[in-house]
Scaffold this motif. Structure first.
Motif, PDB file in Angstrom:
ATOM      1  N   ALA A   4      -4.737  -0.807   4.712  1.00  0.00           N
ATOM      2  CA  ALA A   4      -3.294  -1.453   5.081  1.00  0.00           C
ATOM      3  C   ALA A   4      -2.655  -1.517   3.849  1.00  0.00           C
ATOM      4  CB  ALA A   4      -3.580  -2.695   5.866  1.00  0.00           C
ATOM      5  N   GLN A   5      -1.265  -1.128   3.852  1.00  0.00           N
ATOM      6  CA  GLN A   5      -0.367  -1.254   2.817  1.00  0.00           C
ATOM      7  C   GLN A   5       1.331  -1.508   3.404  1.00  0.00           C
ATOM      8  OE1 GLN A   5      -0.362   2.662   0.663  1.00  0.00           O
ATOM      9  NE2 GLN A   5       1.206   3.410   2.085  1.00  0.00           N
ATOM     10  N   ILE A   6       1.866  -2.214   2.550  1.00  0.00           N
ATOM     11  CA  ILE A   6       3.289  -2.239   2.789  1.00  0.00           C
ATOM     12  C   ILE A   6       4.015  -1.239   1.792  1.00  0.00           C
ATOM     13  CG2 ILE A   6       3.448  -4.444   3.661  1.00  0.00           C
ATOM     14  CD1 ILE A   6       3.998  -5.694   0.936  1.00  0.00           C
ATOM     15  N   PRO A   7       4.560  -0.026   2.261  1.00  0.00           N
ATOM     16  CA  PRO A   7       5.618   0.801   1.575  1.00  0.00           C
ATOM     17  C   PRO A   7       6.845   0.014   1.295  1.00  0.00           C
ATOM     18  CG  PRO A   7       5.348   1.582   3.809  1.00  0.00           C
ATOM     19  CD  PRO A   7       4.416   0.432   3.714  1.00  0.00           C
ATOM     20  N   SER A   8       7.259  -0.679   2.178  1.00  0.00           N
ATOM     21  CA  SER A   8       8.593  -1.473   2.086  1.00  0.00           C
ATOM     22  C   SER A   8       8.331  -2.903   2.890  1.00  0.00           C
ATOM     23  CB  SER A   8       9.695  -1.021   2.796  1.00  0.00           C
ATOM     24  OG  SER A   8       9.414  -0.826   4.124  1.00  0.00           O
ATOM     25  N   PHE A   9       9.307  -3.824   2.410  1.00  0.00           N
ATOM     26  CA  PHE A   9       8.947  -5.033   2.967  1.00  0.00           C
ATOM     27  C   PHE A   9       9.100  -5.382   4.439  1.00  0.00           C
ATOM     28  CE2 PHE A   9       9.904  -6.282  -1.831  1.00  0.00           C
ATOM     29  CZ  PHE A   9       8.562  -6.773  -2.012  1.00  0.00           C
ATOM     30  N   GLY A  10       8.326  -6.412   4.991  1.00  0.00           N
ATOM     31  CA  GLY A  10       8.615  -6.626   6.473  1.00  0.00           C
ATOM     32  C   GLY A  10       7.232  -6.450   7.036  1.00  0.00           C
ATOM     33  N   ILE A  11       6.878  -7.357   7.977  1.00  0.00           N
ATOM     34  CA  ILE A  11       5.658  -7.172   8.799  1.00  0.00           C
ATOM     35  C   ILE A  11       5.539  -5.945   9.754  1.00  0.00           C
ATOM     36  CG2 ILE A  11       4.345  -8.048  10.782  1.00  0.00           C
ATOM     37  CD1 ILE A  11       5.653 -10.907  10.008  1.00  0.00           C
ATOM     38  N   ASP A  12       6.617  -5.344  10.029  1.00  0.00           N
ATOM     39  CA  ASP A  12       6.533  -4.071  10.917  1.00  0.00           C
ATOM     40  C   ASP A  12       6.479  -3.028   9.951  1.00  0.00           C
ATOM     41  OD1 ASP A  12       7.191  -5.282  13.307  1.00  0.00           O
ATOM     42  OD2 ASP A  12       9.267  -4.912  13.134  1.00  0.00           O
ATOM     43  N   ALA A 105      -3.605 -11.372 -10.175  1.00  0.00           N
ATOM     44  CA  ALA A 105      -4.019 -12.105  -8.635  1.00  0.00           C
ATOM     45  C   ALA A 105      -4.079 -10.998  -7.869  1.00  0.00           C
ATOM     46  CB  ALA A 105      -2.957 -13.206  -8.313  1.00  0.00           C
ATOM     47  N   LEU A 106      -4.895 -11.102  -6.842  1.00  0.00           N
ATOM     48  CA  LEU A 106      -5.014  -9.994  -5.847  1.00  0.00           C
ATOM     49  C   LEU A 106      -4.009  -9.957  -4.796  1.00  0.00           C
ATOM     50  CD1 LEU A 106      -9.122 -10.222  -5.216  1.00  0.00           C
ATOM     51  CD2 LEU A 106      -7.913  -8.351  -6.370  1.00  0.00           C
ATOM     52  N   GLY A 107      -3.726  -8.951  -4.171  1.00  0.00           N
ATOM     53  CA  GLY A 107      -2.485  -9.067  -3.236  1.00  0.00           C
ATOM     54  C   GLY A 107      -1.335  -9.221  -3.666  1.00  0.00           C
ATOM     55  N   GLY A 108      -1.133  -9.365  -5.155  1.00  0.00           N
ATOM     56  CA  GLY A 108       0.144  -9.339  -5.655  1.00  0.00           C
ATOM     57  C   GLY A 108       0.378  -8.563  -6.808  1.00  0.00           C
ATOM     58  N   ASP A 109      -0.133  -9.295  -8.056  1.00  0.00           N
ATOM     59  CA  ASP A 109      -0.230  -8.206  -9.306  1.00  0.00           C
ATOM     60  C   ASP A 109      -0.664  -6.986  -9.128  1.00  0.00           C
ATOM     61  OD1 ASP A 109       1.205 -10.644 -10.371  1.00  0.00           O
ATOM     62  OD2 ASP A 109      -0.619 -11.520 -10.972  1.00  0.00           O
ATOM     63  N   ILE A 110      -1.914  -7.000  -8.390  1.00  0.00           N
ATOM     64  CA  ILE A 110      -2.652  -5.805  -8.129  1.00  0.00           C
ATOM     65  C   ILE A 110      -3.013  -5.810  -6.559  1.00  0.00           C
ATOM     66  CG2 ILE A 110      -3.689  -5.820 -10.417  1.00  0.00           C
ATOM     67  CD1 ILE A 110      -5.968  -7.306  -9.248  1.00  0.00           C
ATOM     68  N   ASP A 111      -3.525  -4.581  -6.337  1.00  0.00           N
ATOM     69  CA  ASP A 111      -3.630  -4.367  -4.806  1.00  0.00           C
ATOM     70  C   ASP A 111      -4.619  -5.424  -4.402  1.00  0.00           C
ATOM     71  OD1 ASP A 111      -2.073  -2.490  -3.916  1.00  0.00           O
ATOM     72  OD2 ASP A 111      -3.461  -0.821  -4.553  1.00  0.00           O
ATOM     73  N   GLY A 112      -4.637  -5.831  -3.125  1.00  0.00           N
ATOM     74  CA  GLY A 112      -5.525  -6.769  -2.288  1.00  0.00           C
ATOM     75  C   GLY A 112      -6.598  -6.232  -1.738  1.00  0.00           C
ATOM     76  N   MET A 113      -7.019  -7.008  -0.815  1.00  0.00           N
ATOM     77  CA  MET A 113      -8.355  -6.930  -0.004  1.00  0.00           C
ATOM     78  C   MET A 113      -8.297  -6.261   1.302  1.00  0.00           C
ATOM     79  SD  MET A 113     -10.550  -8.110  -2.297  1.00  0.00           S
ATOM     80  CE  MET A 113     -11.945  -8.602  -1.706  1.00  0.00           C
ATOM     81  N   LEU A 114      -7.316  -6.001   1.779  1.00  0.00           N
ATOM     82  CA  LEU A 114      -7.013  -5.370   3.334  1.00  0.00           C
ATOM     83  C   LEU A 114      -7.082  -3.838   3.278  1.00  0.00           C
ATOM     84  CD1 LEU A 114      -6.705  -6.500   6.030  1.00  0.00           C
ATOM     85  CD2 LEU A 114      -4.039  -6.037   5.675  1.00  0.00           C
ATOM     86  N   ALA A 115      -8.649  -3.560   2.962  1.00  0.00           N
ATOM     87  CA  ALA A 115      -9.042  -1.982   2.801  1.00  0.00           C
ATOM     88  C   ALA A 115     -10.444  -1.921   3.149  1.00  0.00           C
ATOM     89  CB  ALA A 115      -8.783  -1.590   1.475  1.00  0.00           C
ATOM     90  N   GLU A 116     -10.799  -0.857   3.517  1.00  0.00           N
ATOM     91  CA  GLU A 116     -12.356  -0.580   3.826  1.00  0.00           C
ATOM     92  C   GLU A 116     -13.284  -0.776   2.627  1.00  0.00           C
ATOM     93  OE1 GLU A 116     -12.729   2.165   7.730  1.00  0.00           O
ATOM     94  OE2 GLU A 116     -12.038   3.137   6.013  1.00  0.00           O
ATOM     95  N   TYR A 117     -12.566  -0.390   1.362  1.00  0.00           N
ATOM     96  CA  TYR A 117     -13.269  -0.404  -0.005  1.00  0.00           C
ATOM     97  C   TYR A 117     -12.477  -0.970  -1.027  1.00  0.00           C
ATOM     98  CZ  TYR A 117     -17.378   2.357   1.983  1.00  0.00           C
ATOM     99  OH  TYR A 117     -18.220   2.711   2.543  1.00  0.00           O
ATOM    100  N   VAL A 118     -12.767  -1.871  -1.756  1.00  0.00           N
ATOM    101  CA  VAL A 118     -12.119  -2.432  -2.803  1.00  0.00           C
ATOM    102  C   VAL A 118     -13.016  -2.359  -4.238  1.00  0.00           C
ATOM    103  CG1 VAL A 118     -11.102  -4.553  -3.908  1.00  0.00           C
ATOM    104  CG2 VAL A 118     -10.693  -3.890  -1.525  1.00  0.00           C
ATOM    105  N   TRP A 310      -8.923  -5.905  12.259  1.00  0.00           N
ATOM    106  CA  TRP A 310      -7.821  -5.758  11.162  1.00  0.00           C
ATOM    107  C   TRP A 310      -6.740  -4.613  11.570  1.00  0.00           C
ATOM    108  CZ3 TRP A 310      -8.031  -1.985   6.657  1.00  0.00           C
ATOM    109  CH2 TRP A 310      -8.615  -0.593   6.962  1.00  0.00           C
ATOM    110  N   THR A 311      -7.077  -3.898  12.558  1.00  0.00           N
ATOM    111  CA  THR A 311      -6.038  -2.991  13.312  1.00  0.00           C
ATOM    112  C   THR A 311      -4.897  -3.982  14.030  1.00  0.00           C
ATOM    113  OG1 THR A 311      -7.276  -2.611  15.099  1.00  0.00           O
ATOM    114  CG2 THR A 311      -7.656  -0.983  13.508  1.00  0.00           C
ATOM    115  N   GLU A 312      -5.070  -5.341  14.139  1.00  0.00           N
ATOM    116  CA  GLU A 312      -3.994  -6.007  14.525  1.00  0.00           C
ATOM    117  C   GLU A 312      -3.413  -6.985  13.693  1.00  0.00           C
ATOM    118  OE1 GLU A 312      -6.374  -8.200  17.525  1.00  0.00           O
ATOM    119  OE2 GLU A 312      -6.998  -6.698  18.606  1.00  0.00           O
TER     120      GLU A 312
END
Length: 334
Positions: A4-12, A105-118, A310-312
């Motif tokens: 799950a990623q954000i290509p631009s800002f916003g929940i949508d 810091a995870l999910g900020g400086d570097i990619d975070g944990m919302l993925a199948e593998y990290v 996580w799909t939600e």
């Protein structure tokens, strides 16, 4: 793998996409993620309010738990099948914080944990107590550790009083950790139903601040005019003035949150007169994490959470934004 990623800002803007599954290099560990928990920081990050200059696309969320899928060359401490959590700060292993340690810091400086593998460094993970599920363990890296350090910020004695604000993840963990110390715990919330749930966890007295905004007066009444020994301050600058009025002379405010904007000027003279110590709390090191986990295991403590698939994730972030949840929000990763 899916992330799950954000290509631009916003929940949508949050989207599920495919990326190549990474392979561990020397000193690295590949983790199959089973659960991820949400923090208010993650919501701010997704919305662009935390760091408007964040490099995108970015995988959000600092907190996750799973099992080791593979290890890279030279890794001796971990093996496939080990149940682990990532650490919030990948570079803060022990000792006092420094600018270098709080980078990564995870999910900020570097990619975070919302993925199948990290893929993480071998010293950027910890094992978690055996009695916890993956969903429970996913709540630990940020909220639990923040609360643990907040409770440790004051020299609490059995006759001490702790004030918690709200019933979110940090506040409920602070309630649970304070209860282990046998102290009296006061709490405020905008929901009487949530206060009743908190009472079942050990809250001694609660106030619905929707009925009266002067909760600092209420705290003083509940403490015979003395004030709370420790205020776990999650509201931010908007609630800090009342926290200063509610804290005991010589007491401690564990400053954590940035949830609210200024409602009034911060009464600096009160800090001096009451000789209050305001302690900033920003999660903690890997060493603190391991110490907390030992205490959780010893007490058989169980985190309080609500889970979603996580799909939600979009819906879960909106739920966090509305502050309708109790405890932690956890996403199950299939």
């Amino acid at each position: 793998m899916r992330v799950a990623q954000i290509p631009s800002f916003g929940i949508d803007s949050l989207e599920l996409v495919d990326r190549p599954t990474p392979q561990p290099g020397p000193g690295e560990v590949l983790i199959k993620i089973r659960a991820v928990s949400l923090n208010y920081r993650d919501l701010m990050m997704v919305k662009g309010a935390y760091n408007p200059k964040l490099k995108l696309p970015r995988i959000p969320c600092s907190d996750g738990a799973g099992e080791v899928a593979a290890v890279g060359e030279g890794v001796k401490a971990w093996k496939p099948g080990d149940r682990v959590c990532g650490t919030f700060f990948q570079n803060w292993l022990d000792g006092a914080p420094t600018p270098a340690k709080v980078k990564g810091a995870l999910g900020g400086d570097i990619d975070g944990m919302l993925a199948e593998y990290v893929l993480l460094k071998e010293n950027g993970i910890v094992s978690f107590p055996e009695h916890l599920s993956y969903e429970e363990a996913a709540t630990l890296p940020c909220a639990a550790l923040t609360a643990w350090r907040a409770i440790a910020a004051a020299d609490l004695q059995p006759n001490s009083t702790v004030l918690i604000q709200g019933t979110g993840g940090v506040s409920i963990f602070a309630l649970q950790f304070a209860k282990l110390k046998g102290v009296r715990i006061l709490g405020i919330s905008s929901s009487d139903a949530k206060l009743q749930r908190a009472s079942s966890l050990g809250l001694d007295k609660g106030l619905d601040y929707g009925e009266t905004s002067e909760w600092d007066r209420w705290v003083m009444e509940q403490t015979n005019g003395e004030g709370a020994d420790l205020v776990v301050e999650v509201g931010g600058v908007g609630t800090l003035p009342r926290s200063l009025r509610a804290v005991k002379m010589g007491g401690v405010i564990a400053q954590i949150g940035v949830l609210s904007g200024p409602a009034e000027a911060i009464p600096i003279p009160m800090i001096l007169h009451k000789q209050v110590r305001i302690q900033g709390i920003y999660v903690g090191s890997r060493q603190y994490f391991e110490e907390m986990n030992k205490a959780i295991a010893s007490a058989n403590l169980r985190p309080v959470f609500e889970s979603r698939d996580w799909t939600e994730a979009r819906e879960a972030f909106r739920e966090m934004e509305s502050a309708t949840h109790f405890g932690k929000l956890v996403l199950r990763v299939q």
